[in-house]
Design a protein around this motif. Structure first.
Motif, PDB file in Angstrom:
ATOM      1  N   GLN A 101       0.825  -1.207   0.000  1.00 21.67           N
ATOM      2  CA  GLN A 101       0.000   0.000   0.000  1.00 21.67           C
ATOM      3  C   GLN A 101       0.863   1.262   0.000  1.00 21.67           C
ATOM      4  O   GLN A 101       0.604   2.204  -0.755  1.00 21.67           O
ATOM      5  N   ARG A 102       1.918   1.271   0.816  1.00 19.52           N
ATOM      6  CA  ARG A 102       2.797   2.445   0.875  1.00 19.52           C
ATOM      7  C   ARG A 102       3.476   2.684  -0.474  1.00 19.52           C
ATOM      8  O   ARG A 102       3.595   3.830  -0.920  1.00 19.52           O
ATOM      9  N   GLN A 103       3.900   1.594  -1.116  1.00 21.87           N
ATOM     10  CA  GLN A 103       4.567   1.727  -2.402  1.00 21.87           C
ATOM     11  C   GLN A 103       3.614   2.236  -3.477  1.00 21.87           C
ATOM     12  O   GLN A 103       3.974   3.079  -4.304  1.00 21.87           O
ATOM     13  N   VAL A 104       2.387   1.730  -3.469  1.00 24.92           N
ATOM     14  CA  VAL A 104       1.398   2.147  -4.464  1.00 24.92           C
ATOM     15  C   VAL A 104       1.019   3.609  -4.259  1.00 24.92           C
ATOM     16  O   VAL A 104       0.920   4.389  -5.212  1.00 24.92           O
ATOM     17  N   VAL A 105       0.807   3.999  -3.007  1.00 22.73           N
ATOM     18  CA  VAL A 105       0.457   5.397  -2.701  1.00 22.73           C
ATOM     19  C   VAL A 105       1.577   6.318  -3.166  1.00 22.73           C
ATOM     20  O   VAL A 105       1.336   7.392  -3.740  1.00 22.73           O
ATOM     21  N   ALA A 106       2.813   5.919  -2.939  1.00 22.20           N
ATOM     22  CA  ALA A 106       3.953   6.762  -3.306  1.00 22.20           C
ATOM     23  C   ALA A 106       4.062   6.955  -4.818  1.00 22.20           C
ATOM     24  O   ALA A 106       4.541   7.991  -5.289  1.00 22.20           O
ATOM     25  N   LYS A 107       3.585   5.964  -5.575  1.00 20.31           N
ATOM     26  CA  LYS A 107       3.711   6.033  -7.026  1.00 20.31           C
ATOM     27  C   LYS A 107       2.520   6.691  -7.710  1.00 20.31           C
ATOM     28  O   LYS A 107       2.595   7.065  -8.875  1.00 20.31           O
ATOM     29  N   LYS A 108       1.413   6.825  -6.986  1.00 23.43           N
ATOM     30  CA  LYS A 108       0.206   7.377  -7.591  1.00 23.43           C
ATOM     31  C   LYS A 108       0.044   8.846  -7.233  1.00 23.43           C
ATOM     32  O   LYS A 108       0.076   9.224  -6.064  1.00 23.43           O
ATOM     33  N   ARG A 109      -0.174   9.645  -8.244  1.00 23.55           N
ATOM     34  CA  ARG A 109      -0.375  11.072  -8.001  1.00 23.55           C
ATOM     35  C   ARG A 109      -1.794  11.344  -7.523  1.00 23.55           C
ATOM     36  O   ARG A 109      -2.041  12.282  -6.777  1.00 23.55           O
ATOM     37  N   ASP A 110      -2.758  10.545  -8.008  1.00 24.28           N
ATOM     38  CA  ASP A 110      -4.150  10.744  -7.638  1.00 24.28           C
ATOM     39  C   ASP A 110      -4.446   9.935  -6.388  1.00 24.28           C
ATOM     40  O   ASP A 110      -4.667   8.730  -6.447  1.00 24.28           O
ATOM     41  N   ALA A 111      -4.455  10.562  -5.246  1.00 26.81           N
ATOM     42  CA  ALA A 111      -4.664   9.867  -3.979  1.00 26.81           C
ATOM     43  C   ALA A 111      -6.073   9.321  -3.844  1.00 26.81           C
ATOM     44  O   ALA A 111      -6.358   8.536  -2.946  1.00 26.81           O
TER      45      ALA A 111
END
Length: 215
Positions: A101-111
């Motif tokens: 989840q942390r990795q995906v959040v870090a890579k996505k600009r649209d939270a």
């Protein structure tokens, strides 16, 4: 050598609970958890690889799981190795899901996009079931040692003894179910070369499982 080193997992579980003094209890618990380092490390590696197509630090995830297990061992009510492995797996899967989840959040600009922990937890739970089945069934007759312990834990220990290339090809082909072409791409070898490597790796793993001396 300490007699506990030869104790069965079931005996070690009982020894942890019967230990007098915090230092003694932690020592016994450390010995118990260490039996599952290779198993948990393989599980962490495959799940991060499958869900992120990248290699996270499996060792860090295992260490986090051990710390959680030490702090929460009083909540564990089981008495068998199978129950302990299921409990440790549950803790690890939660930690892996948080990491993903942390990795995906870090890579996505649209939270606002779906990166919920529950979603990743469900995905990791589903894929880890295949991992468990594949690890417990490497296609060879169990040795006496394997029959006394949970097969997945013992196979993981033997995989850790293989040369790195042998271990990698089994992990990618058997545990992650990747086609030979993708295995070859990741290992920077031809598809034909990894097929030959895979056969040799399985032969050596079977040799170890059957208690023979590798050639």
């Amino acid at each position: 050598m300490d007699a506990a080193s030869h104790s069965s997992p079931t005996a070690l579980i009982a020894q942890v609970r019967q230990s007098h003094g915090e230092a003694r209890r932690r020592q016994r618990l450390g010995e118990l958890l260490e039996l599952y380092r290779n198993y948990l490390k393989l599980l962490a590696r495959t799940q991060v690889d499958l869900h992120l197509q990248s290699r996270g630090d499996a060792s860090d995830l295992v260490q986090e799981t051990f710390l959680d297990a030490c702090g929460d061992f009083h909540q564990f009510r089981g008495t068998t190795e199978a129950e302990l492995m299921a409990w440790l797996k549950k803790i690890l899967i939660y930690n892996v899901a948080k990491f993903i989840q942390r990795q995906v959040v870090a890579k996505k600009r649209d939270a606002r996009r779906d990166v919920s922990l529950d979603r990743h937890l469900a995905a990791v739970n589903q894929s880890s079931a295949h991992f468990e089945a594949a690890l417990a069934s490497p296609g060879s007759t169990p040795s006496v040692q394997v029959s006394r312990r949970e097969r997945a834990a013992v196979v993981a220990d033997y995989l850790a003894q293989l040369p790195p290339a042998y271990r990698e090809v089994i992990l990618l082909r058997n545990l992650e179910s990747l086609p030979f072409a993708e295995v070859g791409r990741r290992m920077q070898r031809t598809s034909g070369a990894v097929r030959i490597l895979w056969v040799r790796a399985l032969d050596q793993l079977r040799t170890l499982l059957e208690g023979k001396k590798p050639i």
